[in-house]
Design an enzyme around this catalytic site. Sequence first.
Site, PDB file in Angstrom:
ATOM      1  N   HIS A   1      -6.144 -17.958   3.580  1.00  0.00           N
ATOM      2  CA  HIS A   1      -6.903 -17.078   4.493  1.00  0.00           C
ATOM      3  C   HIS A   1      -6.785 -17.556   5.936  1.00  0.00           C
ATOM      4  O   HIS A   1      -7.679 -17.328   6.735  1.00  0.00           O
ATOM      5  CB  HIS A   1      -8.385 -17.024   4.095  1.00  0.00           C
ATOM      6  CG  HIS A   1      -8.653 -16.273   2.821  1.00  0.00           C
ATOM      7  ND1 HIS A   1      -8.325 -16.778   1.598  1.00  0.00           N
ATOM      8  CD2 HIS A   1      -9.211 -15.058   2.601  1.00  0.00           C
ATOM      9  CE1 HIS A   1      -8.684 -15.905   0.658  1.00  0.00           C
ATOM     10  NE2 HIS A   1      -9.216 -14.852   1.236  1.00  0.00           N
TER      11      HIS A   1
ATOM     12  N   GLU B   1      -3.041  -3.294  -0.383  1.00  0.00           N
ATOM     13  CA  GLU B   1      -2.456  -3.482   0.954  1.00  0.00           C
ATOM     14  C   GLU B   1      -1.137  -2.743   1.142  1.00  0.00           C
ATOM     15  O   GLU B   1      -0.805  -2.338   2.263  1.00  0.00           O
ATOM     16  CB  GLU B   1      -2.286  -4.967   1.273  1.00  0.00           C
ATOM     17  CG  GLU B   1      -3.594  -5.690   1.596  1.00  0.00           C
ATOM     18  CD  GLU B   1      -4.362  -6.131   0.360  1.00  0.00           C
ATOM     19  OE1 GLU B   1      -3.826  -5.979  -0.771  1.00  0.00           O
ATOM     20  OE2 GLU B   1      -5.492  -6.621   0.507  1.00  0.00           O
TER      21      GLU B   1
END
Lengths: 328, 312
Positions: A129, A60
């Site tokens: 999440h 990321e």
Amino acid sequence: MRELTYAEALREGLRQAMRADARVFVMGEDVGIYGGAFGVTNGMLEEFGAERIIDTPISEAVIAGACIGAALTGMRPVGEIQFMDFVTLSMEQLVLQAAKIRYMFGGKASVPMVLRMPGGSGTGAAAQHSESLENWFVNVPGLKVVMPSTPYDAKGLLLAAIDDPNPVIFIEHKLLYKTKGPVPEEAYRVPLSQSVVVRPGAHVTVVATSIMVPRALEAATTLAGEGIELEVVDPRTLAPLDAGPIIASARKTGKVLVVHEAPERGGFGGEVVACIAASEAFDFLEAPIRRLAGLDVPIPYNRNLERAAVPQVEDIVREARRLARGEY
Amino acid sequence: MIHSDAHLRRMMLIRAFEEKAEELYALGRVHGTMHLSIGQEATAVGMGTAMREGDYLLNTHRGHGHCLAWFGSDVRLMMAEFMGRETGYCRGRGGSMHIANVDANNLGANGIVGGGLPMAAGVGLSIKMRKTDQVGVVVFGDGANNEGAFHESVNLASIWKLPVIYLCENNQYAMSMAIRKSSNIADISQRASAYGIRGVTVDGNDLAAVHDVMAEAAAQCRAGEGPVLVEAKTYRWRGHSKSDRQLYRTREEVLDWQKRDPIPRYSKVLGYDEARLEALRKDVQAEIEAAVSFAESSPEPEVSAILEGVYA
């Protein structure tokens, strides 16, 4: 008008941007053959090929950094962070590089990039999440923060974000991907930094973001049956914020409820409340400004706990009703 | 490499710039901090002379030398930026740690250790997508090669064969942390093997050697053969920044490295005697003094313009 889902509207916006401008490309984890974890880029690999729909390793920091580097050198990248939670791994590049490059180089460079990411809870994916981290970015000058709540805005704001010469954090909501709404076929733009009144009403202003907009509209339908008219305002772009329509609405109704999914503490709602309290609307307020936000808790796994952690339609109905009845 | 008086002069200009910076700071004429690269000039100039105009550079907080070694650099604009003036490279908004010369594709020094590395992959990707024969150079220190960003970036460049030269300027210390304590390998270039790319270690105080390694790496990148990791071993003569008491190393170690000063070393290659070297030193000094005059006579930014340039 033709209806599309929020995910389809985003995809159509991406396709139109890529067809119109060879500099635009998509990059992220599983955006190619997989079509993206939530299917937004489904089928785009076939049209644009692997050179422009680029699958990356799970990295990321370098997804964000590669967008910045490409944007600085003539491209128009649209990066995808698979879940907003994972943007925590990109923060250095976004906060210390993308947001600051233009200013610290004396206005001589620009970073025209978009980083898309799905936020929010409601899928049973638990604490890692389900994050709603938008206010982290709101607090960083140099970034723009966009949160569309409808398929129409999703496409129009995405196209405007891709045109924008600044780094734009584009926050989608997982539960909105399958919602449907009217979406014109042409490549229209919804300007950034333009708040909008999505439902006019006389009694209580509800300022809501992302998924809280459809929830507020549902609450408004319920309360209309009781003679209480909510005015729902959607900022759409959180930073830089267009506070004008929010202040005008507060002045009109005198009662304000601010609703978002992210935790209340240090949240965007506090910013909205402060904008109103510091404005000419202050003298028109008939009740304390109320906030309805996520509890200050990690998102729990259990269905009932998960639901209880963030505002639901019935919570908005309850709070707005109390405000309307003068119970605060 | 074709030897040139200009290369020697460039190293001396960097040295003189930093000595003047140090002096201005000591005299209280500069506000802020700085990181000096005195002793490391051959790496910067070897890099700069090996690249082509149009290539891209991302460098470090110890970046005065990299900027001055890059195409079209103007020492007056450097000094003006260092002194926080409107005429500086970044209109006084960046300062020593953020000097960039965007017009010359110098995408800036970076205050974050390893901060340029992820962006370098994007520069390489952009070059590849635009199908030009440019090359991106990212300079980073021995400290940065232990950041996760190093691994993410080199990995990406390796799988996509991006035209990026990863130039690790190993000056032996990350602030007080010695590379021999922070890494279990003898040469940082060994890390290239983990990504299936070429890694080279070079004497960073030997201008010609740095130049040749960088020129070869650039040719490999332009041929589409992917990234190269170059490690230039050198030494930082001064402390990390202005507050460093240097308790982590011995005086003897510093003196030993000072014997390997890249400037006299290269002047010998050119056949300079002390008189010619002194004449050049005076010439460089005059340029630095003119830069200081330019900077000090330049206006400071208007406070009323503070919000300009946050957004495009």
